[in-house]
Scaffold this active site. Structure first.
Site, short mmCIF file in Angstrom:
data_model
loop_
_atom_site.label_atom_id
_atom_site.label_comp_id
_atom_site.label_asym_id
_atom_site.label_seq_id
_atom_site.Cartn_x
_atom_site.Cartn_y
_atom_site.Cartn_z
N THR A 33 0.84 -1.19 0.00
CA THR A 33 0.00 0.00 0.00
C THR A 33 0.87 1.24 0.00
OG1 THR A 33 -1.94 1.01 1.07
CG2 THR A 33 -0.25 0.13 2.53
N ASN A 34 0.26 2.40 -0.06
CA ASN A 34 0.96 3.68 0.03
C ASN A 34 0.53 4.36 1.32
OD1 ASN A 34 2.34 3.56 -2.40
ND2 ASN A 34 0.75 4.63 -3.53
#
Ligand code: CTP
Ligand code: CA
Length: 222
Positions: A33-34
């Site tokens: 994810t970011n």
């Protein structure tokens, strides 16, 4: 701007936004994810609704309340977010990409939990589609606004991104200035140049961004 009159500069307009991170599964319990709180995207969705727009917010996994007057649809992966964006797009006058979309996803998603082996583990990644660039490249593209959070050389990267994706407007910031917090320092980029906004709470910046985009939008399509 609580309790103040918000000019209805987007009355009769439909706005589609993306916000938050995406989550790209590796196996049933893990993923890539970011870092993105979703706060700027949600604040902007709210500001657009207050300015009179019909708003669809395509949101990655965050735990934020749905702003009043906003229709939120949720997405997990970049591919899922892309699908929701294209479903929401018909009739849109404005598209704003605020999401921190993962640039890559695992080439294969393991059906079962990957067990540790003590050895180096390599996960092959494949590029995700660029949702904003795709929307902006359409024949019937809405007015497209991009975001860029950079760790250095903000002006060069932000303006480069705006031109590469063919965007009339882009909002840039340094990650050190805004990430996760309630305030940010942003610069708006458009064909006329760069327009720094004073450091402010995200809710306030959202109104500044909306009034700038509404001015450009009215100039584009009177
Ligand atoms: N964006 C998108 N889909 C992607 C990647 C980015 O819609 N797959 C959008 C973001 O929502 C943002 C803009 O494109 O509005 C810029 O994203 P950013 O990650 O800063 O730029 P990239 O083009 O992905 O370039 P890089 O990450 O290499 O800096
Ligand atoms: Ca990226």
């Amino acid at each position: 701007l609580e309790g103040f009159f918000v000019p209805r500069v987007l009355a009769g307009r439909k706005v589609v936004l993306t916000a938050g991170p995406t989550f790209e599964a590796i196996d049933p319990v893990r993923g890539i994810t970011n870092i993105s709180s979703g706060k700027m995207g949600y604040a902007l969705a709210r500001a657009c609704a207050q300015a009179g727009a019909e708003v669809v917010l395509v949101s990655g996994p965050v735990s934020l309340p749905v702003p009043a007057g906003v229709r939120r649809v949720t997405a997990g992966s970049a591919l899922g977010m892309r699908e929701q964006v294209f479903a929401a797009l018909p009739g849109a006058d404005v598209f704003i990409g605020v999401a921190a979309v993962a640039d890559y996803r695992p080439l294969e998603v393991a059906e079962h939990k990957i067990k540790k082996s003590g050895e180096t583990l390599e996960i092959a990644l494949t590029p995700n589609p660029d949702i904003l660039a795709e929307v902006a490249a359409r024949q019937d593209a809405p007015f497209c606004v991009g975001f860029a959070a950079e760790s250095r050389d903000l002006d060069a990267y932000a303006e480069g991104k705006r031109r590469r994706k063919g965007l009339p407007m882009l909002v840039g910031n340094l990650v050190s200035d805004g990430m996760g917090g309630d305030e940010n320092t942003v610069v708006l980029y458009d064909d006329a140049g760069r327009h720094p906004l004073p450091r402010a709470p995200k809710a306030e910046l959202a109104h500044g961004i909306v009034s700038h985009l509404a001015r450009l939008l009215d100039g584009c399509r009177p």
